[in-house]
Design an enzyme around this catalytic site. Structure first.
Site, short mmCIF file in Angstrom:
data_model
loop_
_atom_site.label_atom_id
_atom_site.label_comp_id
_atom_site.label_asym_id
_atom_site.label_seq_id
_atom_site.Cartn_x
_atom_site.Cartn_y
_atom_site.Cartn_z
N HIS A 75 -11.87 -27.02 -10.88
CA HIS A 75 -12.98 -26.14 -11.22
C HIS A 75 -13.16 -26.00 -12.72
O HIS A 75 -12.30 -26.40 -13.50
CB HIS A 75 -12.81 -24.77 -10.56
CG HIS A 75 -11.62 -23.97 -11.00
ND1 HIS A 75 -11.60 -23.27 -12.19
CD2 HIS A 75 -10.42 -23.76 -10.41
CE1 HIS A 75 -10.45 -22.65 -12.31
NE2 HIS A 75 -9.70 -22.93 -11.24
N CYS A 96 -4.44 -24.23 -10.07
CA CYS A 96 -5.68 -24.99 -10.02
C CYS A 96 -5.80 -25.92 -11.21
O CYS A 96 -5.11 -25.77 -12.22
CB CYS A 96 -6.88 -24.04 -9.96
SG CYS A 96 -7.10 -23.25 -8.36
#
Length: 176
Positions: free
Chosen positions: A136, A152
């Protein structure tokens, strides 16, 4: 050294939101470049080299698009294989219960420029189940090249938009 690729076309919403997010100029090591594919993977695969803080999207003609990334710190890093199950533009952020227990100040955030997931998210699944890991964007672009996240894979917003536009759902992801 290869020349950096032009930035993707931005929608009006993207341009408005991105104008509100701090924009750190990346170290040249972590800038987006078209490079030779040294991953050993065929075209159409995302490969994250955690020790280098680099993500490669392999392409035809033995080329790859290379991007700098921020990754999970040592205790939260993740490696393995997954697939991109779905993608979202300016996604909402729903931190998992474990993260809220560690950092009570975090909370669910609607999609938009204040969202920690940034401009785009690619949701990683294994065997049909959500890994809770994402590729992301970020509202902290100055941290690209470091191990700072809860696992992440973070990218500069302009880079995650570029990757989002290239990658179809079902793309294989290898994090090593």
């Amino acid at each position: 050294m290869y020349a950096s690729t032009p930035d993707p076309q931005l929608s009006q919403r993207d341009a408005e939101f991105m104008a509100l997010i701090p924009n750190a100029e990346p170290d040249r090591m972590f800038a987006r470049y078209m490079v030779d594919n040294t991953t050993g993977e065929p075209a159409g695969v995302i490969v994250v080299e955690t020790h280098q803080h680099l993500l490669y999207y392999t392409m035809p003609d033995n080329k790859a698009m290379r991007y700098g990334v921020a990754l999970g710190n040592e205790s939260f890093g993740w490696t393995g294989e997954a697939v991109v199950d779905h993608k979202a533009e300016w996604p909402a952020w729903n931190p998992p219960a474990e993260m809220i227990a560690r950092w009570p100040q975090v909370h669910q955030t609607a999609g938009g420029w204040t969202n920690p997931l940034g401009a785009r998210a690619l949701y990683l699944f294994q065997n049909g189940k959500d890994t809770l890991y994402r590729i992301h964007g970020t509202n902290e672009p100055e941290k690209i090249g470091r191990s700072v996240s809860s696992g992440c894979i973070r990218m500069r917003n302009i880079d995650v938009i570029d990757l989002f536009n290239r990658v179809p759902v079902g793309t294989k992801v290898i994090v090593r």
